[in-house]
Write a protein that holds these residues in place. Sequence first.
Motif, PDB file in Angstrom:
ATOM      1  N   UNK A  34       2.525  -0.230   8.297  1.00  0.00           N
ATOM      2  CA  UNK A  34       2.721   1.201   8.040  1.00  0.00           C
ATOM      3  C   UNK A  34       1.425   1.817   7.534  1.00  0.00           C
ATOM      4  N   UNK A  35       1.252   3.099   7.781  1.00  0.00           N
ATOM      5  CA  UNK A  35       0.090   3.803   7.243  1.00  0.00           C
ATOM      6  C   UNK A  35       0.232   3.912   5.726  1.00  0.00           C
ATOM      7  N   UNK A  36      -0.876   3.837   5.030  1.00  0.00           N
ATOM      8  CA  UNK A  36      -0.849   3.871   3.572  1.00  0.00           C
ATOM      9  C   UNK A  36      -0.189   5.149   3.054  1.00  0.00           C
ATOM     10  N   UNK A  37      -0.480   6.271   3.709  1.00  0.00           N
ATOM     11  CA  UNK A  37       0.079   7.533   3.218  1.00  0.00           C
ATOM     12  C   UNK A  37       1.592   7.616   3.418  1.00  0.00           C
ATOM     13  N   UNK A  38       2.161   6.713   4.226  1.00  0.00           N
ATOM     14  CA  UNK A  38       3.604   6.690   4.426  1.00  0.00           C
ATOM     15  C   UNK A  38       4.330   5.957   3.294  1.00  0.00           C
ATOM     16  N   UNK A  39       3.609   5.201   2.468  1.00  0.00           N
ATOM     17  CA  UNK A  39       4.217   4.496   1.357  1.00  0.00           C
ATOM     18  C   UNK A  39       4.577   5.488   0.258  1.00  0.00           C
ATOM     19  N   UNK A  40       5.692   5.274  -0.394  1.00  0.00           N
ATOM     20  CA  UNK A  40       6.082   6.175  -1.471  1.00  0.00           C
ATOM     21  C   UNK A  40       5.058   6.075  -2.611  1.00  0.00           C
ATOM     22  N   UNK A  41       4.835   7.151  -3.361  1.00  0.00           N
ATOM     23  CA  UNK A  41       3.807   7.160  -4.404  1.00  0.00           C
ATOM     24  C   UNK A  41       3.957   6.038  -5.424  1.00  0.00           C
ATOM     25  N   UNK A  42       5.204   5.700  -5.807  1.00  0.00           N
ATOM     26  CA  UNK A  42       5.419   4.644  -6.780  1.00  0.00           C
ATOM     27  C   UNK A  42       4.928   3.291  -6.262  1.00  0.00           C
ATOM     28  N   UNK A  43       5.080   3.068  -4.952  1.00  0.00           N
ATOM     29  CA  UNK A  43       4.607   1.824  -4.360  1.00  0.00           C
ATOM     30  C   UNK A  43       3.087   1.822  -4.272  1.00  0.00           C
ATOM     31  N   UNK A  44       2.510   2.928  -3.881  1.00  0.00           N
ATOM     32  CA  UNK A  44       1.046   3.024  -3.847  1.00  0.00           C
ATOM     33  C   UNK A  44       0.462   2.675  -5.212  1.00  0.00           C
ATOM     34  N   UNK A  45       1.078   3.201  -6.264  1.00  0.00           N
ATOM     35  CA  UNK A  45       0.570   2.961  -7.613  1.00  0.00           C
ATOM     36  C   UNK A  45       0.722   1.505  -8.026  1.00  0.00           C
TER      37      UNK A  45
END
Length: 386
Positions: A34-45
């Motif tokens: 998946x594209x990074x920007x598609x990950x929910x913000x909590x997961x990105x963090x």
Amino acid sequence: MNVVFLSPHFPPNFWPFSARLKEAGHTVLGLADAEYHELRPELQAALTEYYKVSDLHRYEELVRALGYFTYKYGKLERLDSMSEYWLETEAQLREDFNIFGLRPADMDKVKRKSVMKELFRQAGLRVARGKVCRDPVELQNFVDEVGYPLVAKPDIGVGAAKTYKITSDDELKEYIAQKPPVDYIVEEFVPGRIITYDGLTDIQGNIVLDSSMEYSKGVMEVVNQDTDIYYYMVREIPEDLREAGRAIVKAFGVRERFFHFEFFRLEDGSLVALEVNMRPPGGLSVDMFNYANDMDIFREYANLLSTGKISQKAQHPYFCTYVGRKDHIHYKRPHEQVVAEYGPLIAHHERINGIFAGAIGNYGYILRHPDLKTLLEAAQGIQERA
């Protein structure tokens, strides 16, 4: 600890695994297509770093990603997705990078229902008579031995997909003509209720958390008839079920893993072992565990990796029920009425990803209450037809 989480964004409700690992001080390395920007913000963090591949099915890309992670962060100590789908991929990556956990040599016993059946027998558990029939002659011999009805399902498969109930010679002929070109195991039909024994083990194989669910109907029936289902988490786990679960954990050597074991409970009260899954129970079941116990199972998994122990035991103060509805069924109560009428019981509700809809519905409600009758009446009300 360096932990690689394969497909950390899916299933959608599993992102807290990464978040709690990060909170516990682990280095969490995400790997998906998946594209990074598609990950929910909590997961990105939660992710220390995210490596995107073009396709998670391209094994050489996964090897390259883990090579990069090893070069940058050092020894990779755990790798998982908590998903049945990636079990074999994970096992091969663990083999190639010498990571703790299930390896390719373990796959037959945790993927093939025919091998599971033999291990169940060795553990002293009752099983349905069954056989992998690879040609019409073997199949007919089994029919002559066991009789109808029969159930035929992929020897390796998930979620009752392409599963057949065979009740006559004509249906047997249809099955032979239609079945996909993979190994199928054919079993005697067992007229019982599906119940589960689910939990988490530590690295020594001790069960540190457990639970059990009972289903309103079989998943095969739900998928094949495209109907709806509800199931509930019990407050007290029957001792015979617990004993059977312990025997399976020992027979399969389950260490530092979630597990989801399925059984039939027959009318005479006895148990028949059905199959094992080396993952958490699917759908919103991990969320149900949290609501049933006022705890965070994601945090307890992180605690297990950090200290080898959990910090909170499950007390089961509530029954917890999942109620699924399908878009094509015309229900008596629209969603707004369900929320208004059963609001005090509803802990959570959401639209379900289409991949799971065939088995558990397009929309799901989690309800909890100390009294089972109250919950079951609500579940039946939510699924009442117009």
